[in-house]
Scaffold this active site. Sequence first.
Site, PDB file in Angstrom:
ATOM      1  N   GLN A 157       0.815  -1.233   0.000  1.00  0.00           N
ATOM      2  CA  GLN A 157       0.000   0.000   0.000  1.00  0.00           C
ATOM      3  C   GLN A 157       0.839   1.269   0.000  1.00  0.00           C
ATOM      4  OE1 GLN A 157      -3.165   0.278  -0.478  1.00  0.00           O
ATOM      5  NE2 GLN A 157      -3.744  -1.881  -0.353  1.00  0.00           N
ATOM      6  N   SER A 174       3.107  -4.607  -5.226  1.00  0.00           N
ATOM      7  CA  SER A 174       2.202  -5.132  -6.252  1.00  0.00           C
ATOM      8  C   SER A 174       1.869  -4.002  -7.224  1.00  0.00           C
ATOM      9  CB  SER A 174       0.930  -5.646  -5.564  1.00  0.00           C
ATOM     10  OG  SER A 174       0.248  -6.534  -6.405  1.00  0.00           O
ATOM     11  N   CYS A 289     -10.597  -8.016   0.195  1.00  0.00           N
ATOM     12  CA  CYS A 289     -10.538  -9.467   0.377  1.00  0.00           C
ATOM     13  C   CYS A 289     -11.597  -9.944   1.351  1.00  0.00           C
ATOM     14  CB  CYS A 289      -9.177  -9.878   0.915  1.00  0.00           C
ATOM     15  SG  CYS A 289      -7.852  -9.279  -0.098  1.00  0.00           S
TER      16      CYS A 289
END
Length: 341
Positions: A157, A174, A289
Site C-alpha cells: 500500500q 504489487s 478481500c
Amino acid sequence: MPVYLDYNATTPLSAVASDALLPWLGRPANPMSLHRWGRAAAMAIDHARAQVAEAMNWHREGVLFTSGATEANATVLSTGRWAVSAIEHPSVAVHGALFLPANAQGICLPEHAPDLSGMDGVSIMLANNETGVVQPISEWSAFCRARGLRLHVDAAQGPGKVSCKTDADFMTISAHKFGGPQGVGALLYRQAPPILLAGGPQERSRRAGTHNVAGIVGMGAAAAAITLQQPELRDRLESALIAQGGRVAGAGAERLPNTLCIGFDGIDAQDLVIALDLAGIGISAGSACSSGSPKPSTVLKAMQFPGSAVRFSLGQGTTAAEIDETIQATTRILGQLRYID
Ligand code: PLP
C-alpha cells in the site's frame, strides 16, 4: 458518473503504464532467447528492474519479479518462523507463527512485542490496507537488528502514497496498487530469498517460468511515474463525515493520505457499501478481500474498534467534484439508514 473510491483494492491502469506495455503484448518476447526479439525483451526487463529499484530506493540486483505481493510475501515467509503483526493482510497473516499486537490506533509497536525467542524474523506492513495507518518501520528495523532477526515489510500500500525507503531485509510490492497492471509485483531483497519456483534460470533461478514481459514493463513505467498523493480531498471527506457522527479508525496516527476508514454508530458497514454502490459510489467495508464476507475485519478487531467501518480510498484521478458528490450521497444515505433503524 460513477465514482470509484476503492483505490486500495486496485487502481486503474495508468496511461503511462498502458502505453509502455501494449506493444509488448504483440511481440514474441521471451527474454531467455538469444535472438534479437529475446534480447529486446531482456533489455526491457532490465530497464523495468532499474525503474522499480529507483522508485523503491533499492538496488536493482535485489528486485525479483513475481505475480504480485501475495506471491512475494509467500516466497519470503514460507521458510522459517515469522512473528507477524496482528493487522497484516491475509497473504502475510497466514504465515504467522506468532502475532504482534496493535494498539487502539492500529499501530504495532516494538515495545509491545512478546518474547520472540525461536522466531527467525518479523513481518510488519508499511501501511495498513484498511485503515491506512503507517507502521513504525525504522523502529522495527532497529529492534530486529539488535536481536539478529530478519525484517520483512509488506509495502503493497506504500508506493504513490508514502515514502517506501526502508532498510528492511525484504520488501514486497504489487503493480496494480500504483497504476501498473494486475498479476505482477516484486520481492525486493538484500539477503538471498528462498527459491519459489524451481526450474528454468529466470530471475536468477529463484522464480522459474517465462517472464510476464508486458506486465513487468508496465510495472516499471508505473513505478517511474510515481508521485505522492496529497491528503486534501481525503481530509475534506473526513471532516464532512465526522460531522455526520463518523468515528475514524486510526485517528491521530500517521495515515496514508488517500485512506479514510470510518464507522458510524448503529450503521452496518455492508449496508452502507451497498447503498453507496446503488448511488454509483464504489467503496468497501474493510479490505476488498474480506468485504464479500460478513465476518468482522480482523484489523478492526485487533484495534478493538467498536462496530464495523467502511473504507474510502482515493486515487490520483479523484476530483473535488467526486468528493462533494460522495459527501452528499453518504449524508443522505446515513439519514435513510438511521431512519429505517
Ligand atoms: N498486501 C497488502 C497490504 C495488500 O493490500 C494486498 C492487496 O490487497 C496484498 C498484499 C496482495 O496483493 P496482490 O493481491 O496483488 O498479490
